[in-house]
Motif scaffolding. Structure first.
Motif, mmCIF file in Angstrom:
data_model
loop_
_atom_site.group_PDB
_atom_site.id
_atom_site.type_symbol
_atom_site.label_atom_id
_atom_site.label_comp_id
_atom_site.label_asym_id
_atom_site.label_seq_id
_atom_site.Cartn_x
_atom_site.Cartn_y
_atom_site.Cartn_z
ATOM 1 N N ASN A 75 56.688 19.103 6.938
ATOM 2 C CA ASN A 75 57.053 18.632 8.272
ATOM 3 C C ASN A 75 55.950 18.841 9.308
ATOM 4 O O ASN A 75 55.994 18.244 10.379
ATOM 5 C CB ASN A 75 58.344 19.313 8.728
ATOM 6 N N SER A 76 54.969 19.658 8.994
ATOM 7 C CA SER A 76 53.840 19.812 9.913
ATOM 8 C C SER A 76 52.897 18.612 9.810
ATOM 9 O O SER A 76 52.097 18.370 10.711
ATOM 10 C CB SER A 76 53.076 21.107 9.641
ATOM 11 N N ARG A 77 53.013 17.850 8.728
ATOM 12 C CA ARG A 77 52.153 16.689 8.514
ATOM 13 C C ARG A 77 52.875 15.352 8.655
ATOM 14 O O ARG A 77 52.256 14.342 8.993
ATOM 15 C CB ARG A 77 51.539 16.753 7.112
ATOM 16 N N PHE A 78 54.181 15.333 8.332
ATOM 17 C CA PHE A 78 54.914 14.066 8.236
ATOM 18 C C PHE A 78 56.253 14.117 8.970
ATOM 19 O O PHE A 78 56.849 15.175 9.114
ATOM 20 C CB PHE A 78 55.198 13.727 6.770
ATOM 21 N N TYR A 79 56.734 12.944 9.362
ATOM 22 C CA TYR A 79 58.078 12.798 9.915
ATOM 23 C C TYR A 79 58.682 11.502 9.374
ATOM 24 O O TYR A 79 57.968 10.556 9.054
ATOM 25 C CB TYR A 79 58.055 12.804 11.453
ATOM 26 N N PRO A 80 60.023 11.447 9.268
ATOM 27 C CA PRO A 80 60.683 10.247 8.741
ATOM 28 C C PRO A 80 61.194 9.342 9.861
ATOM 29 O O PRO A 80 61.436 9.792 10.979
ATOM 30 C CB PRO A 80 61.868 10.841 7.983
ATOM 31 N N LEU A 81 61.363 8.084 9.517
ATOM 32 C CA LEU A 81 62.092 7.168 10.386
ATOM 33 C C LEU A 81 62.824 6.153 9.511
ATOM 34 O O LEU A 81 62.475 5.943 8.358
ATOM 35 C CB LEU A 81 61.167 6.476 11.397
ATOM 36 N N VAL A 82 63.868 5.571 10.070
ATOM 37 C CA VAL A 82 64.622 4.559 9.343
ATOM 38 C C VAL A 82 64.113 3.191 9.784
ATOM 39 O O VAL A 82 63.919 2.945 10.971
ATOM 40 C CB VAL A 82 66.152 4.708 9.543
ATOM 41 N N LYS A 83 63.862 2.305 8.813
ATOM 42 C CA LYS A 83 63.377 0.959 9.103
ATOM 43 C C LYS A 83 64.483 -0.084 8.967
ATOM 44 O O LYS A 83 64.471 -1.101 9.650
ATOM 45 C CB LYS A 83 62.231 0.594 8.151
ATOM 46 N N ASP A 84 65.413 0.167 8.050
ATOM 47 C CA ASP A 84 66.488 -0.798 7.794
ATOM 48 C C ASP A 84 67.628 -0.055 7.124
ATOM 49 O O ASP A 84 67.402 0.895 6.378
ATOM 50 C CB ASP A 84 65.979 -1.913 6.874
#
Length: 158
Positions: free
Chosen positions: A79-88
């Motif tokens: 989590n210090s390098r990446f984060y999620p998001l929803v696209k669909d």
């Protein structure tokens, strides 16, 4: 927790984040109940989440499943390098929900490694997460197919 240096369980992290970052999900009573690498389960009560004909509101069913992508990402990636998001997100309603529901989804280790490697190399990686939402009797009330993306945090000042 027994030691002061232990990290809190991932479900506690998700629940705290919901309260602050997505207050409407917290107000629904949505809770992460099990979160570990490659797996997440959430619940939401029926009480307070009904619609005009006495079953759970469709938006609540959507939300209990959509949160899984973020929960799995928190437990599976740095989590210090990446984060999620929803696209669909697509949802198929199967049966009316009249009780508390539980949503579950998982990613296997090979897919987690693919996503992490691709995000590290390209700054982002798409992944699909299929979820099942069941009532307290175990009846499937809905299924979802979410397209998520793991993104690298931008390097400010570079």
């Amino acid at each position: 927790m027994t030691g002061t240096n232990e990290a809190p369980p991932f479900a506690d992290i998700i629940n705290g984040t919901l309260e602050l970052a997505i207050p409407i999900a917290h107000k629904m009573g949505l809770k992460a109940v099990e979160v570990r690498r490659g797996f997440a389960a959430t619940t939401v009560p029926a009480e307070g989440n009904g619609n005009h004909f006495g079953v759970m509101y469709s938006g609540v069913l959507f939300t209990v499943a959509e949160i899984l992508g973020g929960a799995i990402a928190v437990a599976s990636f740095d989590n210090s390098r990446f984060y999620p998001l929803v696209k669909d997100m697509q949802i198929a309603f199967k049966r009316p929900a009249k009780t508390e529901v539980r949503a579950e989804a998982s990613l296997d280790d090979a897919e987690i490694e693919r996503i992490a490697e691709q995000a590290a190399a390209n700054g982002k990686s798409d992944f699909v997460l299929n979820a099942t939402i069941t009532d307290t009797d175990g009846t499937i009330v809905a299924t979802t197919r979410g397209l998520y993306q793991l993104r690298a945090h931008s390097k400010q000042g570079m």
